[in-house]
Design an enzyme around this catalytic site. Structure first.
Site, PDB file in Angstrom:
ATOM      1  N   LYS A  29     -12.190   0.575  23.754  1.00 60.44           N
ATOM      2  CA  LYS A  29     -11.407   0.132  22.594  1.00 60.44           C
ATOM      3  C   LYS A  29     -10.518  -1.074  22.935  1.00 60.44           C
ATOM      4  O   LYS A  29     -10.166  -1.860  22.060  1.00 60.44           O
ATOM      5  CB  LYS A  29     -10.566   1.304  22.058  1.00 60.44           C
ATOM      6  CG  LYS A  29     -11.439   2.389  21.417  1.00 60.44           C
ATOM      7  CD  LYS A  29     -10.665   3.656  21.085  1.00 60.44           C
ATOM      8  CE  LYS A  29     -11.615   4.698  20.487  1.00 60.44           C
ATOM      9  NZ  LYS A  29     -11.025   6.033  20.364  1.00 60.44           N
ATOM     10  N   TYR A  84     -19.822   1.406  17.157  1.00 64.27           N
ATOM     11  CA  TYR A  84     -18.788   2.194  17.831  1.00 64.27           C
ATOM     12  C   TYR A  84     -19.387   3.121  18.900  1.00 64.27           C
ATOM     13  O   TYR A  84     -18.920   3.170  20.041  1.00 64.27           O
ATOM     14  CB  TYR A  84     -17.995   2.996  16.792  1.00 64.27           C
ATOM     15  CG  TYR A  84     -17.022   3.949  17.415  1.00 64.27           C
ATOM     16  CD1 TYR A  84     -15.840   3.487  17.997  1.00 64.27           C
ATOM     17  CD2 TYR A  84     -17.284   5.321  17.474  1.00 64.27           C
ATOM     18  CE1 TYR A  84     -14.947   4.363  18.602  1.00 64.27           C
ATOM     19  CE2 TYR A  84     -16.404   6.200  18.076  1.00 64.27           C
ATOM     20  CZ  TYR A  84     -15.240   5.714  18.631  1.00 64.27           C
ATOM     21  OH  TYR A  84     -14.362   6.579  19.251  1.00 64.27           O
ATOM     22  N   TYR A 129      -3.339   8.591  23.047  1.00 64.13           N
ATOM     23  CA  TYR A 129      -3.301   9.486  21.884  1.00 64.13           C
ATOM     24  C   TYR A 129      -1.943  10.171  21.787  1.00 64.13           C
ATOM     25  O   TYR A 129      -0.914   9.517  21.973  1.00 64.13           O
ATOM     26  CB  TYR A 129      -4.452  10.516  21.952  1.00 64.13           C
ATOM     27  CG  TYR A 129      -5.772   9.856  22.193  1.00 64.13           C
ATOM     28  CD1 TYR A 129      -6.274   8.947  21.270  1.00 64.13           C
ATOM     29  CD2 TYR A 129      -6.507  10.091  23.340  1.00 64.13           C
ATOM     30  CE1 TYR A 129      -7.485   8.314  21.481  1.00 64.13           C
ATOM     31  CE2 TYR A 129      -7.714   9.464  23.561  1.00 64.13           C
ATOM     32  CZ  TYR A 129      -8.191   8.578  22.630  1.00 64.13           C
ATOM     33  OH  TYR A 129      -9.371   7.963  22.840  1.00 64.13           O
ATOM     34  N   VAL A 139     -12.513   9.854  27.079  1.00 60.34           N
ATOM     35  CA  VAL A 139     -12.889  11.251  27.361  1.00 60.34           C
ATOM     36  C   VAL A 139     -13.941  11.379  28.466  1.00 60.34           C
ATOM     37  O   VAL A 139     -14.263  12.475  28.882  1.00 60.34           O
ATOM     38  CB  VAL A 139     -13.354  12.029  26.105  1.00 60.34           C
ATOM     39  CG1 VAL A 139     -12.221  12.239  25.125  1.00 60.34           C
ATOM     40  CG2 VAL A 139     -14.548  11.373  25.450  1.00 60.34           C
TER      41      VAL A 139
HETATM   42  N1  GLU Z   1     -16.759   8.456  21.785  1.00 57.64           N
HETATM   43  C1  GLU Z   1     -15.616   9.333  21.777  1.00 57.64           C
HETATM   44  C2  GLU Z   1     -15.388   9.833  20.382  1.00 57.64           C
HETATM   45  O1  GLU Z   1     -15.425   9.063  19.511  1.00 57.64           O
HETATM   46  C3  GLU Z   1     -14.427   8.587  22.303  1.00 57.64           C
HETATM   47  C4  GLU Z   1     -13.205   9.441  22.415  1.00 57.64           C
HETATM   48  C5  GLU Z   1     -12.351   9.130  23.618  1.00 57.64           C
HETATM   49  O2  GLU Z   1     -12.811   8.625  24.624  1.00 57.64           O
HETATM   50  O3  GLU Z   1     -11.167   9.436  23.557  1.00 57.64           O
HETATM   51  O4  GLU Z   1     -15.213  10.990  20.146  1.00 57.64           O
END
Ligand code: GLU
Length: 315
Positions: A67, A191, A243, A261
């Site tokens: 991101k 995405y 987050y 993640v």
């Molecule tokens: N591809 C994961 C999702 O959209 C990314 C989430 C993350 O890395 O925090 O759920």
């Protein structure tokens, strides 16, 4: 100057032996099979020297760390008009939360929660086929890392496409509010593929240099973005990069950082270092458990926290 090589090796040794490693993400099926025993660390300092230890050469799914690069690309395309479609405030909610979107009329809180990243993907898709848009991002990352071997893990991308029901819901929800220009499956395709980019700690730390160097590609190198933009992206990473644990990360580590993640974290000590850590086990907020602990140790040992008075650290 702190002995960065020694710190890197000591931290990697401690993490390799650590008994509590967190839980690997299981909602993306291929990630559920990753061995939680792994730990990698790479630091690139402002003079361009790299220090790596543990599984620093092992590629992993960068997931939401992407991101940062996607945001940089979108700002390059549309500049500050991006902020009409996405906010700049910490969300205080999990990465895939939908609840705020209802109250805030389809404008995501920031570009680092999934909803905000989907808007960023939608911007990057403008005027392109999805395949071209994702190719452009991949080329940008390869350029930053100076490494042509970086690829997308198609198995991960496909798995996300098949199981990403929350992201599909988020995209459609924003479409209902008029905050998605393209058909939701097209934006989602971009995405999911950006999340499925695989990189090692060494490649990720190298790719993060422009954020440590005020927007320069490498020490004395070409300008990637303005110094102001680099500062602002760092500010967003500090306030929104983890987050609903962003405050805790600032408290413990004190550096701009973005987690994914897959267990990776890119952290920036402006003017000093770009740091990539990876350990697949996550804490309850979806951030790498040992990655966070390792960064806490590094910040402590180097004095690199952005909240330390300049020159007071050990470096
Ligand atoms: N591809 C994961 C999702 O959209 C990314 C989430 C993350 O890395 O925090 O759920």
């Amino acid at each position: 100057m702190a002995d960065i090589g020694r710190i890197v090796h000591e931290v990697a040794q401690e993490m390799a032996a650590h008994p509590e490693r967190g839980e690997v993400a299981s909602y993306i099926p291929p990630l559920a099979h990753v061995d939680p025993g792994q730990f990698g660390l790479c630091i690139v300092t402002s003079d361009g020297v790299t220090h790596a230890a543990g599984d620093a050469e092992e590629p992993f799914s960068i997931q939401s760390v992407s991101k940062v690069f996607a945001l940089t690309q979108a700002l390059g395309k549309v500049g500050d008009t991006l902020w009409r479609r996405v906010g700049r405030e910490p969300s205080g909610t999990p990465f895939n939360s939908i609840v705020q979107l209802e109250r805030e009329q389809g404008i995501p809180r920031n570009p680092f929660i999934n909803a905000g990243a989907l808007v960023v993907s939608d911007v990057n898709l403008a005027g392109h086929e999805p395949r071209v848009a994702i190719g452009e991002l991949l080329r940008f990352i390869r350029y930053l890392a100076e490494d042509e071997t970086i690829v997308i893990d198609e198995t991960v991308a496909r798995a996300e496409q098949e199981t990403g029901f929350r992201n599909i819901a988020l995209a459609n929800y924003m479409k209902a509010f008029g905050n998605l220009t393209h058909a939701a499956p097209l934006t989602l395709g971009v995405y999911f593929h950006q999340c499925a980019i695989a990189m090692s700690c060494r490649q990720l730390a190298m790719a993060g240099r422009y954020l440590m160097l005020g927007g320069l590609h490498s020490p004395g190198g070409a300008r990637v973005i303005s110094a102001q933009r680099a500062r602002r992206i760092n500010a967003l990473m500090l306030t929104c990069g983890h987050y609903d644990a962003s405050g805790d990360f600032a408290f413990r580590v004190g550096l701009p950082g973005k987690s994914g993640v897959g267990g990776g974290i890119l952290a920036i000590a402006p003017g000093k270092a770009a740091i990539a850590v990876w350990s697949p086990g996550l804490n309850e907020c979806g951030n790498s458990r040992l990655g966070t602990l390792a960064l806490e140790r590094i910040a402590e040992a180097t004095g690199w926290s952005v909240f330390s008075p300049s020159g007071s650290g050990r470096s």
